[in-house]
Motif scaffolding. Structure first.
Motif, PDB file in Angstrom:
ATOM      1  N   CYS A 159      -3.317   7.575  -2.482  1.00  0.00           N
ATOM      2  CA  CYS A 159      -2.494   6.861  -1.523  1.00  0.00           C
ATOM      3  C   CYS A 159      -2.518   7.657  -0.219  1.00  0.00           C
ATOM      4  O   CYS A 159      -2.549   8.894  -0.244  1.00  0.00           O
ATOM      5  CB  CYS A 159      -1.079   6.754  -2.080  1.00  0.00           C
ATOM      6  SG  CYS A 159       0.086   5.858  -1.045  1.00  0.00           S
ATOM      7  N   CYS A 165       3.312   5.208  -5.569  1.00  0.00           N
ATOM      8  CA  CYS A 165       3.190   5.934  -4.302  1.00  0.00           C
ATOM      9  C   CYS A 165       4.463   5.717  -3.507  1.00  0.00           C
ATOM     10  O   CYS A 165       4.870   4.575  -3.285  1.00  0.00           O
ATOM     11  CB  CYS A 165       1.987   5.449  -3.509  1.00  0.00           C
ATOM     12  SG  CYS A 165       1.866   6.142  -1.829  1.00  0.00           S
ATOM     13  N   TRP A 200      -4.619   2.583   0.035  1.00  0.00           N
ATOM     14  CA  TRP A 200      -5.054   3.081  -1.268  1.00  0.00           C
ATOM     15  C   TRP A 200      -6.577   3.202  -1.233  1.00  0.00           C
ATOM     16  O   TRP A 200      -7.278   2.271  -0.855  1.00  0.00           O
ATOM     17  CB  TRP A 200      -4.641   2.143  -2.400  1.00  0.00           C
ATOM     18  CG  TRP A 200      -3.251   2.363  -2.903  1.00  0.00           C
ATOM     19  CD1 TRP A 200      -2.132   1.638  -2.596  1.00  0.00           C
ATOM     20  CD2 TRP A 200      -2.824   3.354  -3.832  1.00  0.00           C
ATOM     21  NE1 TRP A 200      -1.051   2.129  -3.267  1.00  0.00           N
ATOM     22  CE2 TRP A 200      -1.440   3.185  -4.037  1.00  0.00           C
ATOM     23  CE3 TRP A 200      -3.469   4.388  -4.529  1.00  0.00           C
ATOM     24  CZ2 TRP A 200      -0.688   3.988  -4.902  1.00  0.00           C
ATOM     25  CZ3 TRP A 200      -2.736   5.188  -5.379  1.00  0.00           C
ATOM     26  CH2 TRP A 200      -1.361   4.987  -5.564  1.00  0.00           C
ATOM     27  N   GLN A 216       2.602  10.858  -4.849  1.00  0.00           N
ATOM     28  CA  GLN A 216       2.095  10.035  -5.932  1.00  0.00           C
ATOM     29  C   GLN A 216       2.685  10.577  -7.236  1.00  0.00           C
ATOM     30  O   GLN A 216       2.489  11.748  -7.573  1.00  0.00           O
ATOM     31  CB  GLN A 216       0.562  10.097  -5.961  1.00  0.00           C
ATOM     32  CG  GLN A 216      -0.067   9.375  -4.791  1.00  0.00           C
ATOM     33  CD  GLN A 216      -1.585   9.341  -4.860  1.00  0.00           C
ATOM     34  OE1 GLN A 216      -2.277   9.865  -4.006  1.00  0.00           O
ATOM     35  NE2 GLN A 216      -2.094   8.685  -5.894  1.00  0.00           N
TER      36      GLN A 216
END
Lengths: 114, 119
Positions: A91, A23, A35, A6
């Motif tokens: 993520c 991400c 997510w 990320q």
């Protein structure tokens, strides 16, 4: 093995502005991507998931993400930020063969500026 | 949606004591539950996978004798931190996977977490 990166541990946007949380993933097998959002002192809530169907995935609270295989990305977006969007966003990736573990990114803290 | 609860939500204990954390799936049966650990401002790290009726599978570097996991029923998994030390202070989160779905990974539901502080 799978991993996610990320970009940006902290992101600040003005209320009403576009939210973009990045991400990128790495996976040796077709991935499932997720997510999650975490509010302070709470567990994780699933925002959306990609499981090899449509590449543009719509989730809760107006969020969506697009799976781009060529870019190995799964960025999260929302057209207009609300104050209530302030939270930590994670993520995550897993393999797509079922019964597989989730691997989380390091998270992005989203701050909304009034 | 499926609901997962954890108890307690926070606990403070003295060094050397043991603490048990419960994870329950309230409206579904979960053959598999997961235990994560999250340090402040960090991501979740999987500690172990808990399977009903069998021994838990621990991730590399997690001491199985220190973090005892029991999954005695389809709705309850427990994590016991034995002989807790200040470095065990953390946020512990469980998740439960809904069984028999066509794509089992994407049906993991998370509990609200338990904050452990060891003095």
């Amino acid at each position: 093995a799978q991993s996610v990166t990320q970009l940006g541990s902290h992101v600040s946007v003005s209320e009403g502005a576009l939210v973009l949380l990045r991400c990128n993933y790495s996976s040796s097998v077709p991935p499932y991507l997720f997510w999650y959002v975490q509010y302070p002192n709470q567990g994780l809530q699933l925002l959306l998931k990609y499981t090899s169907a449509a590449t543009l995935v719509k989730g809760i609270n107006g969020f969506e993400a697009e799976f781009k295989k060529s870019e190995t990305s799964f960025h999260l977006t929302k057209p207009s930020a609300h104050m209530s969007d302030a939270a930590e966003y994670f993520c995550a990736v897993s393999g797509s063969f079922g019964n597989e573990k989730l691997t989380f990114g390091t998270g992005t803290r989203l701050t909304i500026i009034p | 949606g499926a609901v997962v609860s954890q108890h307690p939500s926070w606990v403070i204990c003295k060094s050397g004591t043991s603490v048990k954390i419960e994870c329950r799936s309230l409206d579904f049966q979960a053959t598999t539950m997961f235990w994560y650990r999250q340090f402040p401002k960090q991501s979740l790290m999987l500690m172990a996978t808990s399977n009903e009726g069998s021994k838990a599978t621990y991730e590399q570097g997690v001491e199985k004798d220190k973090f005892l996991i029991n999954h005695a029923s389809l709705t309850l998994s427990t994590l016991t931190v034995t002989s807790a030390h200040p470095e065990d202070s953390s946020f512990y989160i469980c998740s439960a996977r809904v069984p028999w779905s066509g794509s089992s990974t994407d049906t993991q539901y998370f509990g609200p977490g338990t904050r452990l502080t060891v003095l």
